[in-house]
Motif scaffolding. Structure first.
Motif, PDB file in Angstrom:
ATOM      1  N   SER A   1       0.844  -1.201   0.000  1.00 23.36           N
ATOM      2  CA  SER A   1       0.000   0.000   0.000  1.00 23.36           C
ATOM      3  C   SER A   1       0.880   1.252   0.000  1.00 23.36           C
ATOM      4  CB  SER A   1      -0.917   0.015   1.220  1.00 23.36           C
ATOM      5  OG  SER A   1      -0.150   0.207   2.392  1.00 23.36           O
ATOM      6  N   LYS A   2       0.290   2.384  -0.429  1.00 20.72           N
ATOM      7  CA  LYS A   2       1.024   3.650  -0.428  1.00 20.72           C
ATOM      8  C   LYS A   2       1.513   4.003   0.975  1.00 20.72           C
ATOM      9  CE  LYS A   2      -0.760   6.412  -4.251  1.00 20.72           C
ATOM     10  NZ  LYS A   2      -1.519   7.624  -4.584  1.00 20.72           N
ATOM     11  N   THR A   3       0.673   3.776   1.972  1.00 15.13           N
ATOM     12  CA  THR A   3       1.023   4.111   3.346  1.00 15.13           C
ATOM     13  C   THR A   3       2.245   3.327   3.811  1.00 15.13           C
ATOM     14  OG1 THR A   3      -1.312   4.523   3.799  1.00 15.13           O
ATOM     15  CG2 THR A   3       0.136   4.251   5.702  1.00 15.13           C
ATOM     16  N   GLU A   4       2.235   2.023   3.548  1.00 13.06           N
ATOM     17  CA  GLU A   4       3.359   1.188   3.958  1.00 13.06           C
ATOM     18  C   GLU A   4       4.607   1.546   3.156  1.00 13.06           C
ATOM     19  OE1 GLU A   4       4.653  -3.497   4.339  1.00 13.06           O
ATOM     20  OE2 GLU A   4       2.549  -2.986   4.041  1.00 13.06           O
TER      21      GLU A   4
ATOM     22  N   LYS B   1       5.389   4.442   1.884  1.00 13.33           N
ATOM     23  CA  LYS B   1       5.899   5.723   2.377  1.00 13.33           C
ATOM     24  C   LYS B   1       6.752   5.518   3.627  1.00 13.33           C
ATOM     25  CE  LYS B   1       4.405  10.262   3.966  1.00 13.33           C
ATOM     26  NZ  LYS B   1       3.270  11.126   4.281  1.00 13.33           N
ATOM     27  N   ALA B   2       6.308   4.660   4.517  1.00 15.93           N
ATOM     28  CA  ALA B   2       7.020   4.424   5.772  1.00 15.93           C
ATOM     29  C   ALA B   2       8.313   3.637   5.576  1.00 15.93           C
ATOM     30  CB  ALA B   2       6.112   3.697   6.751  1.00 15.93           C
ATOM     31  N   LYS B   3       8.352   2.772   4.555  1.00 15.15           N
ATOM     32  CA  LYS B   3       9.497   1.872   4.382  1.00 15.15           C
ATOM     33  C   LYS B   3      10.108   1.965   2.984  1.00 15.15           C
ATOM     34  CE  LYS B   3       7.522  -1.551   7.513  1.00 15.15           C
ATOM     35  NZ  LYS B   3       7.101  -2.953   7.634  1.00 15.15           N
ATOM     36  N   ALA B   4      10.073   3.139   2.371  1.00  8.07           N
ATOM     37  CA  ALA B   4      10.516   3.295   0.987  1.00  8.07           C
ATOM     38  C   ALA B   4      11.949   2.815   0.773  1.00  8.07           C
ATOM     39  CB  ALA B   4      10.370   4.736   0.535  1.00  8.07           C
ATOM     40  N   LEU B   5      12.885   3.221   1.627  1.00  6.36           N
ATOM     41  CA  LEU B   5      14.285   2.817   1.445  1.00  6.36           C
ATOM     42  C   LEU B   5      14.443   1.303   1.533  1.00  6.36           C
ATOM     43  CD1 LEU B   5      16.239   5.597   3.347  1.00  6.36           C
ATOM     44  CD2 LEU B   5      16.045   5.247   0.888  1.00  6.36           C
TER      45      LEU B   5
ATOM     46  N   SER C   1      10.078  -6.469  -9.043  1.00  8.02           N
ATOM     47  CA  SER C   1       9.337  -5.225  -8.941  1.00  8.02           C
ATOM     48  C   SER C   1       8.490  -5.187  -7.672  1.00  8.02           C
ATOM     49  CB  SER C   1       8.402  -5.066 -10.134  1.00  8.02           C
ATOM     50  OG  SER C   1       9.127  -5.006 -11.318  1.00  8.02           O
ATOM     51  N   VAL C   2       8.171  -3.968  -7.246  1.00 10.27           N
ATOM     52  CA  VAL C   2       7.218  -3.740  -6.169  1.00 10.27           C
ATOM     53  C   VAL C   2       6.120  -2.847  -6.736  1.00 10.27           C
ATOM     54  CG1 VAL C   2       6.838  -2.641  -3.929  1.00 10.27           C
ATOM     55  CG2 VAL C   2       8.906  -3.966  -4.316  1.00 10.27           C
ATOM     56  N   VAL C   3       4.876  -3.285  -6.603  1.00  6.47           N
ATOM     57  CA  VAL C   3       3.731  -2.516  -7.079  1.00  6.47           C
ATOM     58  C   VAL C   3       3.116  -1.802  -5.887  1.00  6.47           C
ATOM     59  CG1 VAL C   3       1.454  -2.638  -8.142  1.00  6.47           C
ATOM     60  CG2 VAL C   3       3.306  -4.101  -8.990  1.00  6.47           C
ATOM     61  N   VAL C   4       2.985  -0.482  -6.010  1.00  8.01           N
ATOM     62  CA  VAL C   4       2.390   0.334  -4.949  1.00  8.01           C
ATOM     63  C   VAL C   4       0.915   0.517  -5.280  1.00  8.01           C
ATOM     64  CG1 VAL C   4       2.504   2.517  -3.704  1.00  8.01           C
ATOM     65  CG2 VAL C   4       4.606   1.505  -4.636  1.00  8.01           C
TER      66      VAL C   4
END
Length: 77
Positions: free
Chosen positions: A7-10, A12-16, A28-31
């Protein structure tokens, strides 16, 4: 290759963490936004490759390319 979804929320918190995962695994990771895919984070691939290098290994077997086709064709009238 099946992509991981987050999810976008997750994201955002763990982008790196996800960037490192994509870099290490090549997957790939799908947001998603409300369950719908919106973005795809994937490894960078150089676009300046030779066309034949891109296709290398894509044909598995091609016995006789000049042999007649055993299919009857309907001609448009």
């Amino acid at each position: 290759m099946q992509a991981n979804q987050v999810s976008k929320t997750e994201f955002k918190a763990k982008a790196l963490e996800y960037f490192r995962q994509v870099e290490a695994s090549g997957e790939s990771v799908v947001v998603t936004d409300h369950g719908k895919p919106t973005l795809e984070v994937r490894p960078f691939r150089d676009t300046e490759r030779e066309p034949l290098d891109i296709l290398a290994g894509s044909v598995l077997r091609y016995d006789d390319p000049t042999a007649p086709v055993d299919t009857e064709w309907e001609a448009a009238q």
